[in-house]
Design a protein around this motif. Structure first.
Motif, PDB file in Angstrom:
ATOM      1  N   LEU A 292     -36.482   0.189  13.470  1.00 15.27           N
ATOM      2  CA  LEU A 292     -36.179   1.516  14.010  1.00 15.27           C
ATOM      3  C   LEU A 292     -37.432   2.263  14.459  1.00 15.27           C
ATOM      4  N   PHE A 293     -38.593   1.732  14.121  1.00 12.23           N
ATOM      5  CA  PHE A 293     -39.849   2.387  14.494  1.00 12.23           C
ATOM      6  C   PHE A 293     -40.038   2.329  16.010  1.00 12.23           C
ATOM      7  N   ASP A 294     -40.386   3.471  16.588  1.00  5.90           N
ATOM      8  CA  ASP A 294     -40.631   3.559  18.028  1.00  5.90           C
ATOM      9  C   ASP A 294     -42.002   4.184  18.242  1.00  5.90           C
ATOM     10  N   PRO A 295     -43.000   3.384  18.638  1.00  9.10           N
ATOM     11  CA  PRO A 295     -44.348   3.928  18.809  1.00  9.10           C
ATOM     12  C   PRO A 295     -44.440   4.978  19.922  1.00  9.10           C
ATOM     13  N   LYS A 296     -43.420   5.067  20.774  1.00 11.53           N
ATOM     14  CA  LYS A 296     -43.428   6.099  21.818  1.00 11.53           C
ATOM     15  C   LYS A 296     -43.093   7.462  21.234  1.00 11.53           C
TER      16      LYS A 296
ATOM     17  N   HIS B  17     -27.309  10.170  16.392  1.00  8.21           N
ATOM     18  CA  HIS B  17     -27.539   9.940  17.819  1.00  8.21           C
ATOM     19  C   HIS B  17     -28.853   9.194  18.052  1.00  8.21           C
ATOM     20  N   SER B  18     -29.884   9.552  17.307  1.00 12.38           N
ATOM     21  CA  SER B  18     -31.186   8.884  17.453  1.00 12.38           C
ATOM     22  C   SER B  18     -31.104   7.415  17.066  1.00 12.38           C
ATOM     23  N   GLU B  19     -30.400   7.124  15.979  1.00 11.24           N
ATOM     24  CA  GLU B  19     -30.255   5.733  15.541  1.00 11.24           C
ATOM     25  C   GLU B  19     -29.456   4.925  16.559  1.00 11.24           C
ATOM     26  N   ILE B  20     -28.439   5.551  17.143  1.00 12.20           N
ATOM     27  CA  ILE B  20     -27.651   4.870  18.175  1.00 12.20           C
ATOM     28  C   ILE B  20     -28.535   4.563  19.379  1.00 12.20           C
ATOM     29  N   ALA B  21     -29.362   5.539  19.775  1.00 12.75           N
ATOM     30  CA  ALA B  21     -30.250   5.341  20.928  1.00 12.75           C
ATOM     31  C   ALA B  21     -31.171   4.154  20.693  1.00 12.75           C
ATOM     32  N   VAL B  22     -31.709   4.042  19.486  1.00 12.22           N
ATOM     33  CA  VAL B  22     -32.602   2.929  19.165  1.00 12.22           C
ATOM     34  C   VAL B  22     -31.831   1.610  19.184  1.00 12.22           C
ATOM     35  N   ARG B  23     -30.686   1.601  18.527  1.00  8.26           N
ATOM     36  CA  ARG B  23     -29.911   0.366  18.424  1.00  8.26           C
ATOM     37  C   ARG B  23     -29.416  -0.115  19.788  1.00  8.26           C
ATOM     38  N   GLN B  24     -29.021   0.817  20.656  1.00 12.55           N
ATOM     39  CA  GLN B  24     -28.483   0.446  21.957  1.00 12.55           C
ATOM     40  C   GLN B  24     -29.548   0.396  23.047  1.00 12.55           C
ATOM     41  N   ASP B  25     -30.785   0.732  22.681  1.00 12.48           N
ATOM     42  CA  ASP B  25     -31.896   0.759  23.632  1.00 12.48           C
ATOM     43  C   ASP B  25     -31.562   1.673  24.823  1.00 12.48           C
ATOM     44  N   LEU B  26     -31.120   2.876  24.475  1.00 12.78           N
ATOM     45  CA  LEU B  26     -30.754   3.878  25.473  1.00 12.78           C
ATOM     46  C   LEU B  26     -31.541   5.152  25.207  1.00 12.78           C
ATOM     47  N   PRO B  27     -31.790   5.952  26.237  1.00 12.18           N
ATOM     48  CA  PRO B  27     -32.395   7.261  25.993  1.00 12.18           C
ATOM     49  C   PRO B  27     -31.448   8.133  25.164  1.00 12.18           C
TER      50      PRO B  27
ATOM     51  N   LYS C 277     -26.102  11.118  23.992  1.00  8.08           N
ATOM     52  CA  LYS C 277     -25.409  12.395  23.817  1.00  8.08           C
ATOM     53  C   LYS C 277     -24.431  12.657  24.961  1.00  8.08           C
ATOM     54  N   SER C 278     -24.850  12.372  26.173  1.00  9.66           N
ATOM     55  CA  SER C 278     -23.978  12.598  27.333  1.00  9.66           C
ATOM     56  C   SER C 278     -22.728  11.730  27.261  1.00  9.66           C
ATOM     57  N   ARG C 279     -22.905  10.453  26.942  1.00  9.48           N
ATOM     58  CA  ARG C 279     -21.757   9.548  26.879  1.00  9.48           C
ATOM     59  C   ARG C 279     -20.789   9.943  25.768  1.00  9.48           C
TER      60      ARG C 279
END
Length: 193
Positions: free
Chosen positions: A74-78, A159-169, A174-176
């Motif tokens: 789940l770590f994102d260096p960005k 939402h953040s965990e979903i973004a990481v798991r799905q590789d989505l912004p 949130k929009s979807r």
């Protein structure tokens, strides 16, 4: 380990630590051992400064490093450096402990803790009917929105965990989800959501 002690500049040290966390995501035990050796004493000292006794700080440090191992993917260096990410985990573990310690013991005779009455037959029929309507309404959504709803509500991901798991912004997630809810409201009405 000595290469962390000052021989590297800050940018190189950050890149090295970030790389170690990313290697942990691939279950590289040697990388974790190096990461542990670097962070465990620092995390323990940090936790002791937050008014933890030595034994509690040691236990929390072990929990933090275990979390790093388990959640390295789940770590994102960005979004943050490895140090920031790991210290945030430590801070959150300390807050969790403080909350847990601050709660009074539960009274087994508390009426709210007693099992509820059996569900009335008409309520059970209504619930089954509502569930069928929701399932039918979900079939009207695009697959990408249904997948996000499942992750949010069945898997309990943020939402953040979903973004990481799905590789989505994060904004896309949130929009979807918002679009999915809007469409479900249109099909079901507000009472069923």
């Amino acid at each position: 380990m000595s290469d962390f002690a000052g021989q590297e500049n800050d940018t190189a040290r950050r890149a090295r630590l970030d790389g170690l966390v990313e290697a942990c995501a691939r279950k590289d035990r040697a990388a974790f051992a190096e990461l542990f050796g670097f962070f465990a004493p620092r995390i323990k000292a940090y936790l002791k400064r937050l008014a933890s006794d030595d034994a509690t700080a040691e236990e929390l440090t072990q929990e933090v490093m275990l979390t790093v191992w388990r959640k390295a993917s789940l770590f994102d260096p960005k979004q943050a450096s490895a140090s920031t990410w790991i210290y945030r985990i430590a801070r959150n573990r300390r807050i969790d402990l403080a909350r847990r310690d601050g709660k009074p013991a539960l009274d087994a005779e508390e009426p709210l803790l007693q099992p509820g009455a059996a569900e009335a037959p008409d309520d059970a029929v209504f619930a089954r009917d509502r569930e069928a309507r929701v399932r039918d309404a979900l079939k009207t959504l695009p697959d990408e929105q249904v997948a996000l709803l499942r992750l949010a509500f069945f898997d309990g991901l943020s939402h953040s965990e979903i973004a990481v798991r799905q590789d989505l912004p994060l904004g896309t997630v949130k929009s979807r989800l918002r679009l999915a809810f809007d469409k479900l409201r249109g099909v079901l009405g507000r009472d069923d959501l």
